[in-house]
Design an enzyme around this catalytic site. Structure first.
Site, PDB file in Angstrom:
ATOM      1  N   GLU A  51      16.639  22.240 -16.398  1.00  0.00           N
ATOM      2  CA  GLU A  51      15.541  21.452 -16.944  1.00  0.00           C
ATOM      3  C   GLU A  51      14.492  21.165 -15.869  1.00  0.00           C
ATOM      4  O   GLU A  51      13.284  21.214 -16.122  1.00  0.00           O
ATOM      5  CB  GLU A  51      16.094  20.148 -17.536  1.00  0.00           C
ATOM      6  CG  GLU A  51      15.041  19.202 -18.075  1.00  0.00           C
ATOM      7  CD  GLU A  51      14.643  18.149 -17.062  1.00  0.00           C
ATOM      8  OE1 GLU A  51      13.470  17.741 -17.052  1.00  0.00           O
ATOM      9  OE2 GLU A  51      15.512  17.751 -16.266  1.00  0.00           O
ATOM     10  N   ASP A  55      10.702  22.560 -16.456  1.00  0.00           N
ATOM     11  CA  ASP A  55       9.587  21.615 -16.529  1.00  0.00           C
ATOM     12  C   ASP A  55       8.405  22.124 -15.710  1.00  0.00           C
ATOM     13  O   ASP A  55       7.245  22.046 -16.148  1.00  0.00           O
ATOM     14  CB  ASP A  55      10.060  20.253 -16.017  1.00  0.00           C
ATOM     15  CG  ASP A  55       8.931  19.241 -15.912  1.00  0.00           C
ATOM     16  OD1 ASP A  55       8.379  18.865 -16.956  1.00  0.00           O
ATOM     17  OD2 ASP A  55       8.592  18.833 -14.780  1.00  0.00           O
ATOM     18  N   ASP A 124      14.591  18.148 -22.953  1.00  0.00           N
ATOM     19  CA  ASP A 124      15.165  18.744 -21.744  1.00  0.00           C
ATOM     20  C   ASP A 124      15.746  20.131 -22.012  1.00  0.00           C
ATOM     21  O   ASP A 124      15.639  21.038 -21.175  1.00  0.00           O
ATOM     22  CB  ASP A 124      16.259  17.835 -21.179  1.00  0.00           C
ATOM     23  CG  ASP A 124      15.710  16.523 -20.636  1.00  0.00           C
ATOM     24  OD1 ASP A 124      14.486  16.413 -20.465  1.00  0.00           O
ATOM     25  OD2 ASP A 124      16.522  15.605 -20.391  1.00  0.00           O
ATOM     26  N   GLU A 127      13.115  22.748 -22.031  1.00  0.00           N
ATOM     27  CA  GLU A 127      12.730  23.115 -20.666  1.00  0.00           C
ATOM     28  C   GLU A 127      13.805  23.950 -19.991  1.00  0.00           C
ATOM     29  O   GLU A 127      13.497  24.889 -19.242  1.00  0.00           O
ATOM     30  CB  GLU A 127      12.432  21.854 -19.868  1.00  0.00           C
ATOM     31  CG  GLU A 127      11.183  21.138 -20.352  1.00  0.00           C
ATOM     32  CD  GLU A 127      10.946  19.800 -19.679  1.00  0.00           C
ATOM     33  OE1 GLU A 127       9.786  19.356 -19.649  1.00  0.00           O
ATOM     34  OE2 GLU A 127      11.921  19.188 -19.193  1.00  0.00           O
TER      35      GLU A 127
END
Length: 238
Positions: A51, A55, A124, A127
């Protein structure tokens, strides 16, 4: 979401390929991208590290897309648009829309998490999936996936909006010189999946009311309701 369910690697990869159009062969990494820490299979067996990477990849791709799509936009406008496209609510909604949410593996304790944490989990995992694509197929493949799934939202008027509560705060100060007051009217449903009903009160105006899976979500929706009703924002549902 799949409470602690172990999905065969090949079957999971097939499900993800159906969603993304990308065939991933690193099944262990893919499973990790879709596994919440509540499964308690060890720190290296859940999505958090992926994650972190996803991101950054998402932010880069969306930032470049906005930079190219809005050549005359100032930094402030680009930042607003970026925040609207990469926030947790947007990613959670996309996870639901593309059918990713049912593939997330969670432990029994996940059911006790708040609505906000459940939103964050779906965000999350989106991502983490981006990171899995990036690590195996490279930036071009990750970029293709992101541009495909985010395109509709990026073109919408709402993508250029500020946070609804911030917008309403400034509008209310300009109009009546007071700040909006948010009131929780009801909290219904089980602890793991609550529904909040929130009203926003502004002196001299009829209240705005809305519901959400978290207090914050309901407040944002209530603020949006007033902004739309008062003609500050266009009604995106019409």
């Amino acid at each position: 979401m799949m409470a602690g369910n172990k999905t065969d690697g090949a079957a999971l990869a097939a499900a993800i390929e159906k969603i993304t159009g990308i065939a991933l062969s690193a099944h262990e990494r893919l499973a990790r991208a879709l596994t919440h820490a509540s499964v308690q299979a060890g720190a290296a067996a859940h999505y958090e590290r992926l994650e972190f990477l996803g991101d950054r990849v998402l932010g880069l791709v969306i930032a470049q897309m906005l930079f190219e799509a809005h050549p005359d936009a100032a930094e402030g406008e680009l930042s607003v648009r970026l925040n609207g496209l990469v926030n947790a609510e947007t990613l959670a909604d996309l996870a639901d829309e593309i059918g990713l949410t049912p593939l997330i593996r969670t432990g029994a304790e996940f059911g006790s998490l708040s609505g906000k944490k459940r939103i964050n989990t779906r965000s999350d995992v989106m991502e983490a999936l981006i990171a899995a694509i990036y690590l195996e197929k490279g930036l071009e493949a990750a970029q293709g996936f992101i541009l495909d799934k985010w395109a509709k939202r990026a073109k919408g008027e709402a993508a250029g909006r500020r946070d609804a509560k911030t917008e309403l705060q400034e509008w209310a100060h300009q109009r009546v010189k007071v700040s909006p007051v948010y009131r929780v009217d009801r909290r219904e449903g089980p602890d793991h999946d609550p529904v909040f009903t929130v009203s926003v009160l502004i002196e001299g105006l009829a209240p705005g009311q809305a519901q959400g899976r978290s207090k914050r979500e309901a407040e944002q929706a209530a603020a949006t309701a007033i902004l739309t009703r008062e003609g500050v924002w266009k009604d995106e549902t019409r």
